[in-house]
Structure formats: C-alpha cells, structure tokens
Design a protein around this motif. Structure first.
Motif, PDB file in Angstrom:
ATOM      1  N   GLN A  44       0.825  -1.211   0.000  1.00 32.43           N
ATOM      2  CA  GLN A  44       0.000   0.000   0.000  1.00 32.43           C
ATOM      3  C   GLN A  44       0.862   1.265   0.000  1.00 32.43           C
ATOM      4  O   GLN A  44       0.499   2.264  -0.608  1.00 32.43           O
ATOM      5  CB  GLN A  44      -0.922   0.005   1.221  1.00 32.43           C
ATOM      6  CG  GLN A  44      -2.049  -1.021   1.160  1.00 32.43           C
ATOM      7  CD  GLN A  44      -2.800  -1.113   2.463  1.00 32.43           C
ATOM      8  OE1 GLN A  44      -2.197  -1.180   3.553  1.00 32.43           O
ATOM      9  NE2 GLN A  44      -4.125  -1.130   2.387  1.00 32.43           N
TER      10      GLN A  44
ATOM     11  N   THR B 180       3.101   3.539  -3.406  1.00 25.65           N
ATOM     12  CA  THR B 180       2.788   4.759  -4.155  1.00 25.65           C
ATOM     13  C   THR B 180       2.707   5.997  -3.266  1.00 25.65           C
ATOM     14  O   THR B 180       2.227   7.045  -3.708  1.00 25.65           O
ATOM     15  CB  THR B 180       1.447   4.588  -4.890  1.00 25.65           C
ATOM     16  OG1 THR B 180       0.414   4.302  -3.922  1.00 25.65           O
ATOM     17  CG2 THR B 180       1.508   3.453  -5.897  1.00 25.65           C
TER      18      THR B 180
ATOM     19  N   MET C 100      -4.993  11.234  -4.255  1.00 24.78           N
ATOM     20  CA  MET C 100      -5.164  10.068  -5.130  1.00 24.78           C
ATOM     21  C   MET C 100      -4.983   8.771  -4.347  1.00 24.78           C
ATOM     22  O   MET C 100      -5.690   7.786  -4.588  1.00 24.78           O
ATOM     23  CB  MET C 100      -4.215  10.124  -6.332  1.00 24.78           C
ATOM     24  CG  MET C 100      -2.757   9.918  -6.031  1.00 24.78           C
ATOM     25  SD  MET C 100      -1.780   9.660  -7.550  1.00 24.78           S
ATOM     26  CE  MET C 100      -2.025  11.204  -8.393  1.00 24.78           C
ATOM     27  N   ASN C 101      -4.059   8.765  -3.384  1.00 23.29           N
ATOM     28  CA  ASN C 101      -3.861   7.565  -2.576  1.00 23.29           C
ATOM     29  C   ASN C 101      -4.976   7.380  -1.550  1.00 23.29           C
ATOM     30  O   ASN C 101      -5.474   6.271  -1.358  1.00 23.29           O
ATOM     31  CB  ASN C 101      -2.499   7.624  -1.884  1.00 23.29           C
ATOM     32  CG  ASN C 101      -1.371   7.140  -2.769  1.00 23.29           C
ATOM     33  OD1 ASN C 101      -1.240   5.953  -3.047  1.00 23.29           O
ATOM     34  ND2 ASN C 101      -0.545   8.070  -3.230  1.00 23.29           N
TER      35      ASN C 101
ATOM     36  N   ASN D 256      -8.028   8.492  -1.733  1.00 29.05           N
ATOM     37  CA  ASN D 256      -9.251   8.138  -2.439  1.00 29.05           C
ATOM     38  C   ASN D 256      -9.297   6.637  -2.736  1.00 29.05           C
ATOM     39  O   ASN D 256     -10.334   5.986  -2.588  1.00 29.05           O
ATOM     40  CB  ASN D 256      -9.338   8.938  -3.742  1.00 29.05           C
ATOM     41  CG  ASN D 256     -10.522   8.553  -4.589  1.00 29.05           C
ATOM     42  OD1 ASN D 256     -10.364   8.000  -5.664  1.00 29.05           O
ATOM     43  ND2 ASN D 256     -11.718   8.847  -4.120  1.00 29.05           N
ATOM     44  N   THR D 257      -8.151   6.095  -3.102  1.00 32.70           N
ATOM     45  CA  THR D 257      -8.071   4.661  -3.392  1.00 32.70           C
ATOM     46  C   THR D 257      -8.255   3.832  -2.129  1.00 32.70           C
ATOM     47  O   THR D 257      -8.937   2.797  -2.136  1.00 32.70           O
ATOM     48  CB  THR D 257      -6.713   4.336  -4.039  1.00 32.70           C
ATOM     49  OG1 THR D 257      -6.558   5.121  -5.225  1.00 32.70           O
ATOM     50  CG2 THR D 257      -6.614   2.861  -4.391  1.00 32.70           C
TER      51      THR D 257
ATOM     52  N   ARG E 235     -11.974   4.798  -0.548  1.00 31.24           N
ATOM     53  CA  ARG E 235     -13.074   4.478  -1.473  1.00 31.24           C
ATOM     54  C   ARG E 235     -14.146   5.563  -1.536  1.00 31.24           C
ATOM     55  O   ARG E 235     -15.315   5.271  -1.855  1.00 31.24           O
ATOM     56  CB  ARG E 235     -13.730   3.132  -1.118  1.00 31.24           C
ATOM     57  CG  ARG E 235     -12.761   1.969  -1.030  1.00 31.24           C
ATOM     58  CD  ARG E 235     -12.218   1.577  -2.380  1.00 31.24           C
ATOM     59  NE  ARG E 235     -11.326   0.429  -2.298  1.00 31.24           N
ATOM     60  CZ  ARG E 235     -10.695  -0.097  -3.350  1.00 31.24           C
ATOM     61  NH1 ARG E 235     -10.859   0.434  -4.547  1.00 31.24           N
ATOM     62  NH2 ARG E 235      -9.889  -1.122  -3.200  1.00 31.24           N
TER      63      ARG E 235
ATOM     64  N   ARG F  15     -16.152   8.646  -3.258  1.00 28.56           N
ATOM     65  CA  ARG F  15     -16.499   8.772  -4.666  1.00 28.56           C
ATOM     66  C   ARG F  15     -16.975  10.184  -5.038  1.00 28.56           C
ATOM     67  O   ARG F  15     -17.471  10.413  -6.141  1.00 28.56           O
ATOM     68  CB  ARG F  15     -17.583   7.750  -5.046  1.00 28.56           C
ATOM     69  CG  ARG F  15     -17.146   6.303  -4.877  1.00 28.56           C
ATOM     70  CD  ARG F  15     -17.899   5.374  -5.811  1.00 28.56           C
ATOM     71  NE  ARG F  15     -19.345   5.492  -5.653  1.00 28.56           N
ATOM     72  CZ  ARG F  15     -20.103   4.660  -4.932  1.00 28.56           C
ATOM     73  NH1 ARG F  15     -19.538   3.652  -4.286  1.00 28.56           N
ATOM     74  NH2 ARG F  15     -21.410   4.824  -4.852  1.00 28.56           N
TER      75      ARG F  15
ATOM     76  N   CYS G 209     -12.522  15.017  -5.197  1.00 33.46           N
ATOM     77  CA  CYS G 209     -11.210  14.447  -4.887  1.00 33.46           C
ATOM     78  C   CYS G 209     -10.140  15.262  -5.592  1.00 33.46           C
ATOM     79  O   CYS G 209      -9.923  15.092  -6.793  1.00 33.46           O
ATOM     80  CB  CYS G 209     -11.127  12.981  -5.311  1.00 33.46           C
ATOM     81  SG  CYS G 209      -9.507  12.244  -4.990  1.00 33.46           S
TER      82      CYS G 209
END
Length: 406
Positions: free
Chosen positions: A65, A68, A143-144, A146-147, A150, A152, A155
């Motif tokens: 994890q 990135t 970006m990290n 949000n991944t 989760r 939606r 962002c």
C-alpha cells in the motif's frame, strides 16, 4: 445554506500523533523543534526543524500500500483514519458520491529526487519502479487516500503555498454549505525531510538560534530571527450539521465562515491589506462581528516582516480591542502546506480540552505586537469563537471562523 459541523480530527505532528498527546503538549508549552545534525553536515545555514517521533508507517499501511505513497501521504492517511474513527464513520458510510476528499499540499520533493537517483543507480527507466510516478505528484495525498478510503465524491489537492491547508478546509466547508457534498475529509500535509528545505534555507528565512532549539521560533517577539520548518499531516471530517446531528455524532465545532484573498503585490513579502480582506470576508460569511471573536490563532511564522504585516492586518480588522492572540508555531515550527489545517485541528483540540495555548517564547513585544493581546500563559478556559489565519508565498490568504459548543 447548510451549517458545517466538525465531527472528527486527526493529527501527526512534531507535538504528537494523536489529539490527546498534542493537547498535552499545547497546554504545557512543549516544543517539537530540534537540531538536525544531517542538515548541519549538508551545509544548511539553519539545521533547526520540527521532528515527528513515534510514527511508524509500517504500522499504518502494508509495504504494498505504501509503494505509491511518500511518508507524508501515509501520515495524511493516518490522520484521516483517526478523524473518521472519531466521527464514528466506517467504510460503508463514506464510499459514496456525497463524500469528498480535499487536501492542501504544494510539493512532493523527496519522490522526485528518489526517482532521479534510482535512474542514475540502475541506468534504465524501466528499473525505477511503478510507484514513483504516483509518489512524485502534488496530488499524491488525495489520489492515494481516495483509493484507500473508497470515497467517490470530490477528490483533489489544493496548492497555494502555506495557505494550502486553510483553503482546503474552507473549500470543503463551502461544498457542504452549498449542498454539493454531505461530508468532506479535508486537511493538509507537509514533508519534513531536509531535501525539501534546501532552497528555502538558502533564502535566509530560517532561525539560526541553534543553541536553544525550543526557543528558536518566536512569533511576534522583538528578538525573532526567522522561522523553523516543520511538517506532518492534519485531517478533519466536516459534515452537514443536520445530518451529523441526526445520526447522533458528537459535534466538536462548526466551520462558521471562510474568507480568502490575494495580495496582488509581492511574491514573498505580505501586504498590509490582503489578510485583512480575508478576515473580513470570513467574518461576513459567518455573519459575525469582530467583537464576537474571542481567540485568534495567528499565522505568524516568526519572521520579522511577516509577523509585522499580520499584526497590521489584525489591527485593521479589530482595532486596539483585539481578541486573545497566539501563534502555535512557537511550539510546532512552521508546518508550511499543512499549517492552515493544523491550526483548525489545534484550536479544536483546545476547545475540547478546555484551554487556550500560549504564544511560547514571547518575551519582548515590538512596536506593533505590543498592541495585540498576546497569550503569554496558558488560559484554562476554551475558545468559543475563533479565527484562524494562514498566508503563503504569492500573497494568498485564507481565514476561517470556528464556533464551538459552550
């Protein structure tokens, strides 16, 4: 227009990695500033820095994890995770279009350096690794997160120098107030490594009081000689007030107003009018008068010109009857991109724990700061209405009005 509640906070800073520890440091006037011997060896004019202790990224996320993510993005995730836990929100509550994510961050220096060094070492771009491109983007935090979270909804990362975190909180509040989001996880992050501070140190803006690190950052004091860099991450959960109340969430406070402005003058010298306009807009947005503010969490970074300019702007809004004023950068150093969001977290901690932190190292006022009601000893009562300022290179300003339960 909807009211905007604060229902969760999280923090990773040189004062600690949870609200309780940070609150104890703020109450006691305990500094997180040290001398970094690596900076001294590297030829820094000032080796002073804030330092984060007792934070292990491996205990927060797996190696895969973190592939990135630079360290400050992991810290932002930890702060956001803690804020969500305080707010009582789980994964299913935020995995929808009505939950957004906005952070302030204006650089990710270390990742750019690392990828160049890897190329030199390995001699082929294919051997750099797939994670570096995501680590080296300014938007790496959102970006990290949000991944991982989760979400939606909204962002994006907001970049506006040292007002980035303040604008991120303000913009998040606006999205909720205008009904475009029901909740937003917001905040700011700042890398704390020496690589990101080389050119800044070369400007001569840092304190050189290396014989007494804890006394080096001296906002508003006549003997101040420069700022001390610091960093970490600060996060808040903001929600539509009525929805938070309906689900039984604890309301920590309210973002009652947001104001912004730009100086339109010098790239690095603040004006005598820009921050005044941001404060006036925030008060107007909150439908409050200057007299209703009982605490002002100042941006003051401990630079001679910057502190004076902020004082002049404060006096232009409040006259000689200013609220209580302190700059917490005396303890934390200047947390740069995260500082505006961190001030909201710190002020919320003080409101929860029932005190107002003092302006550490303030011993002798100058001709301007003598007109402010600087807090010189910890006050054992909470702020009820606060104004938080942040300002950055390029003349960008953000002001936030906070209201707390009495």
């Amino acid at each position: 227009m909807h009211k905007v509640a604060i229902t969760g906070i999280g923090i990773v800073s040189c004062l600690g990695c949870d609200p309780e520890t940070v609150g104890a440091a703020l109450r006691a006037g305990r500094s997180g500033i040290v001398v970094d011997e690596e900076r001294r060896r590297r030829g820094f004019r000032s080796p002073l820095t804030g330092v984060i202790r007792d934070f292990d990224p491996a205990r927060v996320l797996s190696k895969k994890q973190r592939k990135t993510m630079p360290d400050f993005a992991v810290q932002a995730y930890a702060a956001a995770r803690d804020a969500l836990a305080m707010a009582g929100l789980g994964g299913d509550d935020i995995a929808n279009d009505r939950t957004g994510l906005i952070f302030g961050c204006d650089s990710t220096c270390i990742a750019a350096i690392e990828q160049v060094e890897l190329l030199r070492e390995r001699g082929e771009t294919m051997l750099i690794g797939s994670g570096q491109v995501f680590r080296s983007m300014n938007s790496t935090v959102t970006m990290n997160l949000n991944t991982l979270l989760r979400t939606r909804g909204a962002c994006w990362t907001l970049s506006s120098a040292c007002s980035s975190g303040g604008h991120a909180v303000g913009q998040a509040a606006d999205l909720i107030a205008f009904g475009r989001q029901d909740r937003v996880i917001c905040g700011g992050a700042q890398e704390i490594n020496w690589e990101s501070m080389c050119s800044f140190d070369g400007l001569g803006a840092f304190s050189t009081r290396v014989d007494a690190p804890a006394a080096a950052s001296r906002p508003f004091d006549a003997r101040r000689d420069g700022l001390v860099p610091s960093g970490g991450a600060a996060a808040l959960v903001l929600e539509r007030y009525d929805l938070a109340a309906a689900r039984g969430a604890e309301i920590l406070g309210e973002v009652a107003g947001y104001g912004f402005s730009s100086d339109g003058e010098h790239i690095s010298v603040p004006s005598r009018d820009g921050l005044r306009r941001a404060m006036a807009m925030a008060l107007d947005n909150a439908a409050m008068t200057p007299a209703e503010i009982d605490y002002l969490c100042a941006h003051a970074t401990s630079t001679p010109a910057g502190d004076t300019a902020e004082t002049q702007n404060i006096l232009a809004v409040f006259g000689d009857k200013t609220p209580l004023v302190s700059s917490l950068k005396a303890m934390t150093g200047h947390e740069l991109w995260m500082s505006g969001a961190a001030q909201v977290v710190y002020t919320t901690i003080m409101a929860r724990q029932g005190f107002i932190a003092r302006n550490l190292n303030f011993g002798e006022p100058d001709e301007w700061s003598a007109r402010l009601r600087i807090v010189t000893e910890t006050i054992n009562r909470p702020p009820t209405t606060a104004l938080c300022n942040s300002a950055g290179f390029g003349g960008t300003n953000a002001s936030l009005v906070l209201r707390f339960p009495r």
